[in-house]
Design a protein around this motif. Structure first.
Motif, PDB file in Angstrom:
ATOM      1  N   ASP A 178       2.533   3.221  -3.765  1.00  0.00           N
ATOM      2  CA  ASP A 178       2.788   1.868  -3.279  1.00  0.00           C
ATOM      3  C   ASP A 178       2.007   1.626  -1.993  1.00  0.00           C
ATOM      4  O   ASP A 178       1.885   2.514  -1.150  1.00  0.00           O
ATOM      5  N   GLN A 210       6.033  -1.572   1.426  1.00  0.00           N
ATOM      6  CA  GLN A 210       7.450  -1.258   1.329  1.00  0.00           C
ATOM      7  C   GLN A 210       8.200  -2.522   0.902  1.00  0.00           C
ATOM      8  O   GLN A 210       7.615  -3.604   0.802  1.00  0.00           O
ATOM      9  N   ASP A 211       9.494  -2.398   0.694  1.00  0.00           N
ATOM     10  CA  ASP A 211      10.309  -3.541   0.285  1.00  0.00           C
ATOM     11  C   ASP A 211      10.250  -4.693   1.285  1.00  0.00           C
ATOM     12  O   ASP A 211      10.357  -5.857   0.910  1.00  0.00           O
ATOM     13  N   THR A 248       3.288   0.881   3.601  1.00  0.00           N
ATOM     14  CA  THR A 248       3.921   2.195   3.597  1.00  0.00           C
ATOM     15  C   THR A 248       3.239   3.023   4.681  1.00  0.00           C
ATOM     16  O   THR A 248       2.090   2.739   5.062  1.00  0.00           O
ATOM     17  N   ASP A 273      -3.672  -6.946  -4.090  1.00  0.00           N
ATOM     18  CA  ASP A 273      -3.642  -5.514  -3.840  1.00  0.00           C
ATOM     19  C   ASP A 273      -4.749  -4.778  -4.594  1.00  0.00           C
ATOM     20  O   ASP A 273      -5.169  -3.705  -4.180  1.00  0.00           O
TER      21      ASP A 273
END
Length: 131
Positions: A4, A7-8, A13, A90
């Motif tokens: 990932d 993060q949420d 990250t 992304d």
């Protein structure tokens, strides 16, 4: 499955942030914590195959964290990638990370990509000159 990037809470990250900071440091040749015009151009050419346009440079200087003389700070570099990644691009962030030698788990591969400065100096970079 690739690691990932976010993060949420939509922040990078720790692994992604570390990779982006390492890439920034690679181009910050004078070690002043900011990418001047020459350093930013080297990053853009290696990453995208061409320098940033004047419009892109203007956007960077107006919207991201920069020094008073327009050099892109590390925080601004992270902002650039945060905007790109959070906007749903992304794939482009992954392309850039891989271009700079990172695998899909955000590990720098054993073979680093050729340092753009090495081409102009006959293979010598600040890192190899220290050895």
């Amino acid at each position: 499955m690739p690691a990932d990037l976010l993060q949420d809470d939509m922040e990078f990250t720790p692994e992604c942030e570390a990779a982006l900071k390492e890439i920034f440091d690679r181009y910050d040749k004078d070690g002043d914590g900011a990418l001047n015009d020459k350093e930013l151009e080297a990053f853009a050419v290696f990453t995208n195959g061409e320098p940033f346009s004047e419009a892109d440079l203007s956007d960077i200087r107006e919207n991201l964290d920069c020094t008073e003389d327009g050099a892109l700070l590390k925080a601004g570099f992270l902002q650039l990638y945060s905007l790109q990644t959070n906007a749903g691009d992304d794939e482009e962030t992954w392309k850039d990370l891989q271009k700079h030698g990172y695998d899909d788990q955000l590990r720098l591969t054993a073979k680093k990509p050729e340092d753009p400065a090495a081409k102009k100096s006959g293979g010598k970079t600040p890192e190899t000159e220290k050895q």
